[in-house]
Design a protein around this motif. Structure first.
Motif, PDB file in Angstrom:
ATOM      1  N   LEU A   1       5.262  11.170   8.414  1.00  0.00           N
ATOM      2  CA  LEU A   1       6.183  10.325   9.176  1.00  0.00           C
ATOM      3  C   LEU A   1       5.569   9.003   9.653  1.00  0.00           C
ATOM      4  CD1 LEU A   1       8.224  12.899  11.301  1.00  0.00           C
ATOM      5  CD2 LEU A   1       8.966  11.610   9.299  1.00  0.00           C
ATOM      6  N   PRO A   2       4.365   8.994  10.249  1.00  0.00           N
ATOM      7  CA  PRO A   2       3.785   7.712  10.657  1.00  0.00           C
ATOM      8  C   PRO A   2       3.618   6.750   9.490  1.00  0.00           C
ATOM      9  CG  PRO A   2       2.624   9.513  11.719  1.00  0.00           C
ATOM     10  CD  PRO A   2       3.525  10.131  10.704  1.00  0.00           C
ATOM     11  N   VAL A   3       3.234   7.280   8.333  1.00  0.00           N
ATOM     12  CA  VAL A   3       3.070   6.436   7.145  1.00  0.00           C
ATOM     13  C   VAL A   3       4.415   5.866   6.715  1.00  0.00           C
ATOM     14  CG1 VAL A   3       2.478   6.439   4.684  1.00  0.00           C
ATOM     15  CG2 VAL A   3       0.974   7.569   6.336  1.00  0.00           C
ATOM     16  N   LEU A   4       5.440   6.709   6.692  1.00  0.00           N
ATOM     17  CA  LEU A   4       6.773   6.256   6.291  1.00  0.00           C
ATOM     18  C   LEU A   4       7.315   5.202   7.271  1.00  0.00           C
ATOM     19  CD1 LEU A   4       8.340   9.668   5.234  1.00  0.00           C
ATOM     20  CD2 LEU A   4       7.941   7.706   3.729  1.00  0.00           C
TER      21      LEU A   4
ATOM     22  N   ASN B   1       7.988  -3.480   5.354  1.00  0.00           N
ATOM     23  CA  ASN B   1       8.962  -4.049   4.423  1.00  0.00           C
ATOM     24  C   ASN B   1      10.097  -4.755   5.153  1.00  0.00           C
ATOM     25  OD1 ASN B   1       8.478  -3.412   1.392  1.00  0.00           O
ATOM     26  ND2 ASN B   1       7.796  -1.578   2.479  1.00  0.00           N
ATOM     27  N   SER B   2      10.458  -4.246   6.312  1.00  0.00           N
ATOM     28  CA  SER B   2      11.487  -4.911   7.104  1.00  0.00           C
ATOM     29  C   SER B   2      11.005  -6.279   7.560  1.00  0.00           C
ATOM     30  CB  SER B   2      11.849  -4.046   8.316  1.00  0.00           C
ATOM     31  OG  SER B   2      12.808  -4.689   9.125  1.00  0.00           O
TER      32      SER B   2
ATOM     33  N   ILE C   1      14.412  -5.543   2.577  1.00  0.00           N
ATOM     34  CA  ILE C   1      15.312  -4.657   3.312  1.00  0.00           C
ATOM     35  C   ILE C   1      15.635  -3.381   2.537  1.00  0.00           C
ATOM     36  CG2 ILE C   1      17.542  -4.473   4.461  1.00  0.00           C
ATOM     37  CD1 ILE C   1      15.499  -6.403   5.751  1.00  0.00           C
ATOM     38  N   GLU C   2      15.870  -3.508   1.243  1.00  0.00           N
ATOM     39  CA  GLU C   2      16.233  -2.332   0.457  1.00  0.00           C
ATOM     40  C   GLU C   2      15.090  -1.314   0.420  1.00  0.00           C
ATOM     41  OE1 GLU C   2      19.278  -1.636  -0.530  1.00  0.00           O
ATOM     42  OE2 GLU C   2      19.786  -3.523   0.463  1.00  0.00           O
TER      43      GLU C   2
ATOM     44  N   LEU D   1      14.924   2.594   1.983  1.00  0.00           N
ATOM     45  CA  LEU D   1      14.476   3.766   1.227  1.00  0.00           C
ATOM     46  C   LEU D   1      13.478   4.594   2.031  1.00  0.00           C
ATOM     47  CD1 LEU D   1      14.061   2.256  -2.367  1.00  0.00           C
ATOM     48  CD2 LEU D   1      15.796   3.897  -1.606  1.00  0.00           C
ATOM     49  N   TYR D   2      12.534   3.908   2.672  1.00  0.00           N
ATOM     50  CA  TYR D   2      11.523   4.631   3.457  1.00  0.00           C
ATOM     51  C   TYR D   2      12.155   5.298   4.688  1.00  0.00           C
ATOM     52  CZ  TYR D   2       7.739   2.657   0.642  1.00  0.00           C
ATOM     53  OH  TYR D   2       6.898   2.325  -0.396  1.00  0.00           O
TER      54      TYR D   2
END
Length: 383
Positions: free
Chosen positions: A91-94, A101-102, A107-108, A112-113
């Motif tokens: 979870l921390p990695v995601l 990326n945000s 954004i896409e 996904l993450y």
């Protein structure tokens, strides 16, 4: 959310650094780098200890975190992606990959993450909040879906309540917006942002006394123009026209009047039988409603018609522009139109004279001024 994530990651990193790291690491040095927020140096130091081919996911995450905190999103993403390949459900990695990326406008990929997090933890308030923030339009159905999810999990969280109410207001569902805001305000009675947000909604729902009571309290500590407008409208609808007019004029005094506030001011003076001021403010409303550039737009339209040989339409457009503002440009175009296209020298002379009287810029328009004066002399000689 970002602060919370940073705190979590910091504790994870500290715990990893001081309980899981090799004996080669100088714990005091690393602690000092963290404490003084020299994260780039910390990342380089950890890389020098672990080596470029590090495979331990905790070490990879530490380095990624340091790069993330130093603002080096490119390096941070590389290390977190490496960690993701080893543990796709971390979870921390995601969260870190989604945040990176945000920030970078991908954004896409961020969606996904965050979507991966939802699959792992379907009741994660933070992920729904962040997903909603990725949708800029209040009319996007997914933004509403994610805000509803987050608000259901934690209905007292102010940021989500504010955003959800804003979406509801956009969708004309003001009763729902009012309810959402009031639940959050009950849990945080000192939240001025929520108190301000509910005012226009309460006005629409005709809860005028509530707007006045709450708005006046806010105005004692914050002379927010939007609050002034909301309270003024509430006073107007409760027929306290003098108080409403005084508040609307406060906006005018600081240059924040608009068509609507001037219109309500006019209505207030009309209701108070002060017809001279009612007339003045009606005229101000009309002036405010008309763009100062309208005449220029008609001048451009006339020129386009003229260039395509649609002379009657050009003439009409120029004269329509004069109804909004008498500009040198329109007088000049009309003079040239009557002079060169219609061959009506009397009308041409009239508009050439009006052009000179309209005070064209002596520097910018010097060539046109010179031409007009010379042409007027020619037309007089021809007579």
């Amino acid at each position: 959310m970002k602060k919370l994530l940073c705190i979590i990651l910091t504790f994870v990193s500290y715990g990893t650094v001081f309980s899981q790291t090799p004996a080669l690491i100088d714990k005091e040095k690393l602690f000092d780098l963290y404490q003084t927020q020299r994260y780039s140096e910390a990342a380089n130091y950890l890389k020098s200890i672990y080596g470029k081919d590090v495979t331990d996911i905790k070490a990879i995450s530490q380095i990624g975190y340091c790069y993330l905190m130093s603002g080096n999103n490119v390096e941070a993403e590389q290390f977190y992606t490496k960690a993701y390949r080893q543990e796709a459900q971390n979870l921390p990695v995601l969260f870190s990959l989604a945040s990176i990326n945000s920030r970078r406008g991908n954004i896409e990929k961020a969606k996904l993450y965050y979507g991966e997090i939802v699959k792992i933890d379907s009741n994660n308030f933070s992920v729904y909040k962040q997903l909603a923030n990725l949708y800029s339009s209040n009319t996007d159905s997914l933004k509403l879906v994610y805000l509803l999810k987050a608000n259901t999990i934690n209905p007292t969280e102010g940021d989500v309540a504010y955003d959800l109410a804003d979406v509801y207001a956009t969708l004309q569902q003001r009763e729902k917006a009012y309810k959402v805001l009031n639940i959050a305000m009950a849990a945080d009675t000192g939240n001025i942002i929520l108190q301000k947000a509910v005012l226009p909604i309460a006005n629409f729902l005709k809860k005028y006394n509530e707007v006045i009571l709450s708005g006046e309290k806010i105005l004692k500590v914050d002379q927010d123009p939007l609050v002034i407008k909301d309270v003024a409208k509430a006073y107007y609808f409760t027929k306290n026209y003098a108080k409403a007019a005084s508040l609307f004029k406060m906006l005018e005094a600081i240059g924040l009047q608009n068509e609507a506030t001037l219109y309500y001011t006019s209505l207030c003076y009309r209701a108070m039988k002060n017809f001279p001021l009612a007339k003045d403010y009606t005229n101000k409303t009309i002036d405010e409603a008309i763009s100062p550039n309208t005449a220029d737009y008609y001048a451009l339209l006339g020129l386009i018609y003229e260039e395509t040989d649609k002379l009657p339409q050009a003439n009409k457009a120029y004269k329509k522009g004069l109804e909004f503002k008498s500009t040198p440009t329109i007088y000049y175009r009309l003079a040239v139109l009557y002079d060169t296209k219609y061959k009506q020298p009397k009308q041409a002379e009239k508009y050439y004279a009006l052009y000179l009287k309209s005070k064209p810029n002596p520097e910018i328009d010097k060539d046109e001024i010179k031409y007009v004066k010379a042409r007027m002399e020619q037309l007089k000689t021809a007579d």
